[in-house]
Design a protein around this motif. Structure first.
Motif: not given
Length: 138
Positions: A32-44
Motif C-alpha cells: 500500500d502507498a501510505h501518505r505521511i501527511d494524510h490526504w484529508a489534512d492536505g497531504g500531497e
C-alpha cells in the motif's frame, strides 16, 4: 488534487522503496502507498509524501498508533509509546546465493538436502521445537 496514486508515482515508489519500508519487513508484494501527511489534512500525492507499507504494517500505523515521521528526508518509525524503531540491516533476498554459500563455508556450515532431516532412524521432525527456535524471544 486526487487521492488515487498515479501509476508513474507508484512505479517511482516501487523503485525507491523496493518493498515495505517498516524496519525489518521483507514484504515486496501487495503493498500500500501510505501518505505521511494524510490526504484529508492536505497531504500531497507526491513521492516525497508517500512510502510503501505492507498491509500488516499499514494497519499498525492507522489502527494501532505507530507513527511515521519524515526527518531530513528520511523516514523515522515510532511505536505507539513514541519509542524510535531502529533501522535494521537489509534482510531481503537479493539473489546473492554465492555470497551466502561462501559465508556458510567460512562458518563451517554444510547445508544440503539432508540438513532438515532427523538424524536417528525412525525419528520424526519436531516442528514445535523448530518453531520455538525460529521465534525471537525478548
Amino acid at each position: 488534487k486526487t487521492r488515487t496514486i498515479p501509476p508513474a508515482i507508484r512505479r517511482a515508489l516501487k523503485q525507491r522503496d523496493g518493498g515495505c519500508r517498516f524496519p525489518g519487513c521483507t514484504c515486496t508484494r501487495f503493498l500500500d502507498a501510505h501518505r505521511i501527511d494524510h490526504w484529508a489534512d492536505g497531504g500531497e500525492t507526491s513521492i516525497s509524501n508517500l512510502l510503501l507499507l505492507c498491509p500488516y504494517h499499514h494497519r499498525l500505523v492507522h489502527e494501532v498508533g505507530y507513527q511515521i515521521l519524515k526527518t531530513d528526508g528520511e523516514f523515522e518509525f515510532r511505536t505507539p509509546t513514541g519509542a524510535v524503531i531502529p533501522e535494521v540491516p537489509e534482510t531481503r533476498f537479493r539473489e546473492n546465493v554465492e555470497s551466502i554459500q561462501r559465508q556458510n563455508q567460512q562458518r563451517g556450515l554444510v547445508i544440503d538436502f539432508a540438513t532438515g532431516l532427523p538424524r536417528s532412524p525412525g525419528a520424526y521432525m519436531d516442528y514445535g521445537m523448530v518453531v520455538d527456535g525460529l521465534i525471537v524471544r525478548e
